[in-house]
Design a protein around this motif. Structure first.
Motif, PDB file in Angstrom:
ATOM      1  N   LEU A 120      17.746  12.441  25.951  1.00  0.00           N
ATOM      2  CA  LEU A 120      18.441  11.957  24.763  1.00  0.00           C
ATOM      3  C   LEU A 120      19.608  12.874  24.444  1.00  0.00           C
ATOM      4  CD1 LEU A 120      16.437  12.884  21.518  1.00  0.00           C
ATOM      5  CD2 LEU A 120      16.279  14.114  23.688  1.00  0.00           C
ATOM      6  N   ALA A 121      20.512  12.381  23.610  1.00  0.00           N
ATOM      7  CA  ALA A 121      21.665  13.170  23.188  1.00  0.00           C
ATOM      8  C   ALA A 121      21.997  12.840  21.744  1.00  0.00           C
ATOM      9  CB  ALA A 121      22.872  12.884  24.084  1.00  0.00           C
ATOM     10  N   LEU A 122      22.433  13.861  21.000  1.00  0.00           N
ATOM     11  CA  LEU A 122      22.819  13.701  19.602  1.00  0.00           C
ATOM     12  C   LEU A 122      24.319  13.858  19.453  1.00  0.00           C
ATOM     13  CD1 LEU A 122      20.183  15.876  17.659  1.00  0.00           C
ATOM     14  CD2 LEU A 122      20.105  13.424  18.124  1.00  0.00           C
ATOM     15  N   ALA A 123      24.894  13.075  18.541  1.00  0.00           N
ATOM     16  CA  ALA A 123      26.306  13.215  18.151  1.00  0.00           C
ATOM     17  C   ALA A 123      26.542  12.345  16.930  1.00  0.00           C
ATOM     18  CB  ALA A 123      27.247  12.802  19.284  1.00  0.00           C
ATOM     19  N   ASP A 124      27.575  12.674  16.189  1.00  0.00           N
ATOM     20  CA  ASP A 124      28.004  11.839  15.070  1.00  0.00           C
ATOM     21  C   ASP A 124      29.040  10.859  15.614  1.00  0.00           C
ATOM     22  OD1 ASP A 124      28.855  10.702  12.729  1.00  0.00           O
ATOM     23  OD2 ASP A 124      29.683  12.542  11.870  1.00  0.00           O
ATOM     24  N   VAL A 125      28.580   9.706  16.102  1.00  0.00           N
ATOM     25  CA  VAL A 125      29.475   8.798  16.820  1.00  0.00           C
ATOM     26  C   VAL A 125      30.421   8.037  15.899  1.00  0.00           C
ATOM     27  CG1 VAL A 125      27.790   8.528  18.680  1.00  0.00           C
ATOM     28  CG2 VAL A 125      27.877   6.825  16.845  1.00  0.00           C
ATOM     29  N   ASP A 126      30.063   7.895  14.621  1.00  0.00           N
ATOM     30  CA  ASP A 126      30.887   7.104  13.707  1.00  0.00           C
ATOM     31  C   ASP A 126      31.553   7.931  12.619  1.00  0.00           C
ATOM     32  OD1 ASP A 126      28.582   7.728  12.377  1.00  0.00           O
ATOM     33  OD2 ASP A 126      28.011   5.657  11.912  1.00  0.00           O
ATOM     34  N   GLY A 127      31.430   9.247  12.690  1.00  0.00           N
ATOM     35  CA  GLY A 127      32.145  10.120  11.771  1.00  0.00           C
ATOM     36  C   GLY A 127      31.654  10.119  10.339  1.00  0.00           C
ATOM     37  N   GLU A 180      40.367  13.465  23.418  1.00  0.00           N
ATOM     38  CA  GLU A 180      40.939  14.202  22.279  1.00  0.00           C
ATOM     39  C   GLU A 180      41.465  13.283  21.179  1.00  0.00           C
ATOM     40  OE1 GLU A 180      43.187  17.856  23.829  1.00  0.00           O
ATOM     41  OE2 GLU A 180      43.190  16.474  25.553  1.00  0.00           O
ATOM     42  N   ASP A 181      40.719  12.209  20.911  1.00  0.00           N
ATOM     43  CA  ASP A 181      41.133  11.302  19.847  1.00  0.00           C
ATOM     44  C   ASP A 181      40.289  11.456  18.586  1.00  0.00           C
ATOM     45  OD1 ASP A 181      38.759  10.217  20.687  1.00  0.00           O
ATOM     46  OD2 ASP A 181      39.514   8.173  20.927  1.00  0.00           O
ATOM     47  N   GLY A 182      39.400  12.458  18.580  1.00  0.00           N
ATOM     48  CA  GLY A 182      38.670  12.772  17.369  1.00  0.00           C
ATOM     49  C   GLY A 182      37.266  12.228  17.273  1.00  0.00           C
ATOM     50  N   ASP A 183      36.796  11.495  18.299  1.00  0.00           N
ATOM     51  CA  ASP A 183      35.413  11.025  18.248  1.00  0.00           C
ATOM     52  C   ASP A 183      34.741  11.257  19.607  1.00  0.00           C
ATOM     53  OD1 ASP A 183      36.589   8.931  19.748  1.00  0.00           O
ATOM     54  OD2 ASP A 183      36.799   7.699  17.962  1.00  0.00           O
ATOM     55  N   PRO A 184      33.409  11.421  19.619  1.00  0.00           N
ATOM     56  CA  PRO A 184      32.711  11.773  20.857  1.00  0.00           C
ATOM     57  C   PRO A 184      32.532  10.587  21.790  1.00  0.00           C
ATOM     58  CG  PRO A 184      31.146  11.585  19.058  1.00  0.00           C
ATOM     59  CD  PRO A 184      32.508  11.409  18.449  1.00  0.00           C
ATOM     60  N   ASP A 185      32.932  10.784  23.033  1.00  0.00           N
ATOM     61  CA  ASP A 185      32.696   9.807  24.092  1.00  0.00           C
ATOM     62  C   ASP A 185      31.338  10.117  24.734  1.00  0.00           C
ATOM     63  OD1 ASP A 185      35.453   8.722  23.761  1.00  0.00           O
ATOM     64  OD2 ASP A 185      35.987  10.725  24.468  1.00  0.00           O
ATOM     65  N   LEU A 186      30.883   9.244  25.618  1.00  0.00           N
ATOM     66  CA  LEU A 186      29.515   9.345  26.123  1.00  0.00           C
ATOM     67  C   LEU A 186      29.481   9.234  27.640  1.00  0.00           C
ATOM     68  CD1 LEU A 186      26.389   9.320  25.634  1.00  0.00           C
ATOM     69  CD2 LEU A 186      26.586   6.819  25.472  1.00  0.00           C
ATOM     70  N   TYR A 187      28.787  10.198  28.276  1.00  0.00           N
ATOM     71  CA  TYR A 187      28.580  10.173  29.724  1.00  0.00           C
ATOM     72  C   TYR A 187      27.084  10.067  29.987  1.00  0.00           C
ATOM     73  CZ  TYR A 187      28.905  11.587  34.656  1.00  0.00           C
ATOM     74  OH  TYR A 187      28.826  11.642  36.027  1.00  0.00           O
ATOM     75  N   VAL A 188      26.678   9.180  30.902  1.00  0.00           N
ATOM     76  CA  VAL A 188      25.269   8.931  31.192  1.00  0.00           C
ATOM     77  C   VAL A 188      25.010   9.188  32.671  1.00  0.00           C
ATOM     78  CG1 VAL A 188      23.370   7.275  31.073  1.00  0.00           C
ATOM     79  CG2 VAL A 188      25.223   7.162  29.383  1.00  0.00           C
ATOM     80  N   THR A 189      23.981   9.978  32.970  1.00  0.00           N
ATOM     81  CA  THR A 189      23.595  10.224  34.359  1.00  0.00           C
ATOM     82  C   THR A 189      22.484   9.263  34.768  1.00  0.00           C
ATOM     83  OG1 THR A 189      21.917  11.897  33.841  1.00  0.00           O
ATOM     84  CG2 THR A 189      24.181  12.658  34.131  1.00  0.00           C
ATOM     85  N   THR A 190      22.420   8.974  36.051  1.00  0.00           N
ATOM     86  CA  THR A 190      21.438   8.029  36.568  1.00  0.00           C
ATOM     87  C   THR A 190      20.893   8.508  37.911  1.00  0.00           C
ATOM     88  OG1 THR A 190      22.904   6.638  37.924  1.00  0.00           O
ATOM     89  CG2 THR A 190      22.832   6.162  35.557  1.00  0.00           C
ATOM     90  N   THR A 191      19.839   7.845  38.355  1.00  0.00           N
ATOM     91  CA  THR A 191      19.322   8.044  39.699  1.00  0.00           C
ATOM     92  C   THR A 191      19.840   6.930  40.593  1.00  0.00           C
ATOM     93  OG1 THR A 191      17.303   9.116  38.899  1.00  0.00           O
ATOM     94  CG2 THR A 191      17.246   8.198  41.128  1.00  0.00           C
ATOM     95  N   MET A 192      20.890   7.210  41.330  1.00  0.00           N
ATOM     96  CA  MET A 192      21.476   6.311  42.322  1.00  0.00           C
ATOM     97  C   MET A 192      21.942   4.981  41.741  1.00  0.00           C
ATOM     98  SD  MET A 192      21.618   7.877  45.185  1.00  0.00           S
ATOM     99  CE  MET A 192      21.822   6.583  46.403  1.00  0.00           C
ATOM    100  N   GLY A 193      22.178   4.942  40.438  1.00  0.00           N
ATOM    101  CA  GLY A 193      22.658   3.707  39.836  1.00  0.00           C
ATOM    102  C   GLY A 193      24.127   3.747  39.471  1.00  0.00           C
ATOM    103  N   GLY A 194      24.744   4.914  39.637  1.00  0.00           N
ATOM    104  CA  GLY A 194      26.127   5.094  39.224  1.00  0.00           C
ATOM    105  C   GLY A 194      26.191   5.677  37.829  1.00  0.00           C
ATOM    106  N   ASN A 195      26.662   6.920  37.698  1.00  0.00           N
ATOM    107  CA  ASN A 195      26.852   7.514  36.382  1.00  0.00           C
ATOM    108  C   ASN A 195      27.979   6.789  35.653  1.00  0.00           C
ATOM    109  OD1 ASN A 195      24.943   9.246  37.357  1.00  0.00           O
ATOM    110  ND2 ASN A 195      26.275  11.047  37.468  1.00  0.00           N
ATOM    111  N   ALA A 196      27.982   6.874  34.343  1.00  0.00           N
ATOM    112  CA  ALA A 196      28.928   6.060  33.562  1.00  0.00           C
ATOM    113  C   ALA A 196      29.534   6.856  32.421  1.00  0.00           C
ATOM    114  CB  ALA A 196      28.218   4.822  33.012  1.00  0.00           C
ATOM    115  N   LEU A 197      30.832   6.626  32.177  1.00  0.00           N
ATOM    116  CA  LEU A 197      31.537   7.198  31.028  1.00  0.00           C
ATOM    117  C   LEU A 197      31.948   6.071  30.093  1.00  0.00           C
ATOM    118  CD1 LEU A 197      32.886   9.683  29.625  1.00  0.00           C
ATOM    119  CD2 LEU A 197      34.983   9.034  30.837  1.00  0.00           C
ATOM    120  N   PHE A 198      31.657   6.251  28.798  1.00  0.00           N
ATOM    121  CA  PHE A 198      32.023   5.279  27.775  1.00  0.00           C
ATOM    122  C   PHE A 198      32.962   5.939  26.769  1.00  0.00           C
ATOM    123  CE2 PHE A 198      27.909   3.955  29.402  1.00  0.00           C
ATOM    124  CZ  PHE A 198      28.073   2.586  29.571  1.00  0.00           C
ATOM    125  N   ARG A 199      34.093   5.310  26.543  1.00  0.00           N
ATOM    126  CA  ARG A 199      35.050   5.805  25.554  1.00  0.00           C
ATOM    127  C   ARG A 199      34.683   5.270  24.180  1.00  0.00           C
ATOM    128  NH1 ARG A 199      40.469   4.174  27.348  1.00  0.00           N
ATOM    129  NH2 ARG A 199      39.981   2.166  26.381  1.00  0.00           N
TER     130      ARG A 199
END
Length: 648
Positions: A120-127, A180-199
């Motif tokens: 799991l990961a914590l962040a203030d995604v909506d400010g 650097e637009d002021g809100d946290p983006d999200l990176y997800v690791t996987t097992t052979m499924g393709g890691n993903a970055l979400f803006r």
């Protein structure tokens, strides 16, 4: 502690560096009784007969078996003066279940990395100032929950359905403002499924941008962490990878790559290197793994980011699941060098987690490394004694002597290529002496536990000392292992007080209700983070459990004076990863740092919490920002959260 002498409809696209053809093809199974006997004889210490021991005739145990029952808290006559918790996950709206793969775990237990679960990961995604939480899952969708700040959460995954990633096996996640637009983006690791970055598009809405960012990677990934390695003001990304432990056989129904079945195949898997991506601006990255020095030796796990030598740049600690953990020194340009032996000496051999915090209250950051794999020497129905729990043995065979095992088993251990003069078999607490020097003090600190996964330090009773919660256990077909709460005595020594704090027995008992092969499966936990879920200034705990719902442990301890602050940098990256805050309180120095990761498959809150004990005010303080600027703190607010922005 004793030192004993003893996202598509088909398979994901392969990354060129991760060639599925190099994974061993699945083999036809030999007769079951043969499997049982062979596994017990050859690798008894690693528990690799696991489910198989229950499918055929009972094999002679290699470590003395005892009835399947929880082992007791260590006896003490000391009165309990510490925090107390109450579990409220379901009432808080955390309607999520971490599900395992039925063909890999449970009744069909195989010896592979799928038993490590998800994080799991914590962040203030909506400010809005409150921590939100993203849960990863193996079978089924991931989920993003918005924290309301009153101890309740709402599932907002539907705002960005792509976040669910239900077409792959997710492992863990990391938030970071990569564009650097002021809100946290999200990176997800996987097992052979393709890691993903979400803006992050704002308001809890995310868009998948993996390929455009240059982060396409298909691997057996574990941890991910964002930090500014070269001090250019942008967040770089380190992804730790393990080995090619899947078979190359794809399950189109459950959409995953099947895992190896035995310990032989697991440890013989070709190693994978870590990936380091340098942020080149505009939300784009360049793969500079080879030049970084962080590729590792395979089987990398958890990561800790901190300035161990206090020279102004961020260094890296990497746990290793089948080898020594590694400390890398940053040369100031984002190039790293292995300094483990010179700085730490012997390090844990089978570590899964590492965490940085001030264990003894001397104002310096110490390093806890948790070794789980060195505990894998016992039979599935073995109930550890207190001595087992606190003892470091001199090999991964546990208390068994080399001359008492078979030649085949001895050959197996020899094949691990263990550098015995470089490692120890158990957890380690490296106490900082200042100036980049450390001493290993786990024995006198009392931090050795059995089957630890992660660590969530926090001043849960606000007495000025950091306690530690350690999620623990393996689940079916093993016996129950309690979660561990280590209460800090204030002098750098700890005592297990899980039951008094309210963690044991867990909600609904120690075993699940759905039987597996006629047995009630033992519950087990994986990742944990501390946070103030209800805004009352006390630290609560969020714990991910294997094949179960998460626990939200709400702190019921009488409130005491505290400080809660969050940093925003202006001369370096805004999230201020690695910044260090010291407060002077009643002749004592309290220290916290902005932690980007650590504690096993977990990203903690950016909010820094300081319990003040009996003090009612802060005498003064200092922030060391990632830019190197030092800021003096005066008139520090007590009892309410506040933000500090780095002076220009």
């Amino acid at each position: 502690m004793l030192i004993a002498s003893a996202g598509t409809d088909g398979p994901p696209r392969e990354d060129p560096a991760i060639d599925a053809s190099t994974n061993p093809a699945p083999r036809s199974r030999p007769p079951l009784t043969a499997v049982v006997g062979l596994l017990v004889v050859v690798a008894a210490g690693l528990g690799v007969w696991l489910g198989s021991a229950h499918r055929g005739p009972k094999s002679p145990p290699t470590a003395k078996s005892k009835p399947s029952e929880p082992y007791a808290e260590p006896a003490t006559t000391e009165p309990y003066v510490g925090p107390r918790f109450e579990e409220r996950g379901e009432a808080a709206g955390l309607r999520f279940r971490s599900a395992f793969l039925p063909d890999e775990q449970g009744e069909n237990f195989k010896v592979n990395m799928y038993d490590h679960g998800a994080g799991l990961a914590l962040a203030d995604v909506d400010g809005d100032g409150h921590d939100d939480v993203y849960f990863c899952n193996q079978l089924g969708p991931n989920a993003l929950f918005r924290g309301r700040g009153d101890g309740t959460f709402e599932d907002i995954t539907a705002r960005s359905p792509a976040l669910a990633l239900a077409d792959r096996i997710s492992v863990t996640a990391a938030f970071g403002d990569v564009d650097e637009d002021g809100d946290p983006d999200l990176y997800v690791t996987t097992t052979m499924g393709g890691n993903a970055l979400f803006r992050n598009e704002g308001g809890g809405h995310f868009e998948e941008v993996t390929e455009a960012a240059g982060l396409t990677l298909v691997a057996h990934s574990q941890h991910a962490v964002f930090f500014d390695a070269d001090r250019d003001g942008r967040l770089d990304l380190l992804v730790s990878n393990t080995a090619k432990w899947t078979t190359g056989q794809y399950d189109p129904v459950q959409r995953y790559w099947r895992g190896n079945e035995s310990i032989f195949e697991l440890v013989a898997s070709p190693h994978e290197q870590n990936h380091f991506y340098r942020n080149v601006g505009g939300g784009k990255f360049a793969d500079t793994s080879a030049a970084s020095g962080l590729e590792g030796r395979g089987w990398s796990g958890d990561t800790a980011i901190f300035d161990y030598d206090e020279d102004g740049d961020l260094d890296v600690m990497l746990a290793n699941m089948f080898g020594g953990a590694t400390l890398y020194q940053n040369d100031g340009r984002g190039v790293f060098h292995d300094v483990t032996k010179a700085v730490l000496g012997r390090v844990p051999w089978g570590a899964v987690a590492c965490k940085v915090f001030d264990a003894d209250g001397d104002g310096r950051l110490d390093l806890l490394v948790l070794d789980m794999h060195s505990d894998m020497w016992m039979d599935t129905d073995y109930v550890p004694s207190r001595k087992d729990e606190v003892t470091k043995y001199d090999s991964p065979m546990g208390p068994r002597k080399t001359d008492a095992i078979s030649a085949t088993s001895r050959s197996y251990y020899d094949g691990l290529d263990i550098q015995y003069d470089h490692v120890l078999f158990g957890s380690a607490l490296f106490r900082s002496l200042g100036g980049g020097k450390y001493e290993e003090v786990s024995a006198r600190a009392g931090v050795e536990t059995m089957w630890p996964w992660g660590a969530a330090p926090g001043d849960y009773d606000e007495d000025g000392d950091l306690d530690v919660f350690i999620p623990t256990g393996m689940g079916f077909p093993y016996t129950y292992r309690r979660n561990v709460f280590l209460l800090n005595h204030g002098d750098g020594t700890f005592q297990v007080r899980s039951r008094e704090a309210g963690f044991e027995p867990p909600p609904g008992g120690t075993h699940g209700r759905s039987p597996l092969r006629g047995m009630s499966p033992a519950k087990s936990s994986r990742a944990a983070v501390s946070l103030d879920a209800d805004g009352d200034g006390r630290l609560d705990l969020l714990v991910v459990n294997f094949n179960d719902r998460p626990y939200l442990w709400m702190n019921q301890t009488p409130a005491r004076p505290h400080v809660m602050l969050r940093l925003t940098a202006s001369r370096s990256h805004a999230e201020a990863v690695g910044a260090v805050v010291r407060l002077r309180v009643g002749g004592k120095t309290l220290v916290r740092h902005v932690d980007a990761a650590g504690g096993y498959l977990a990203q903690p809150s950016r909010w820094l919490h300081f319990g003040l004990g009996d003090a009612t005010k802060v005498d003064g303080g200092e922030i060391v920002w990632p830019s190197g600027q030092r800021q003096t703190l005066t008139d520090v607010p007590v009892g309410r959260p506040f933000d500090v922005v780095e002076p220009p």
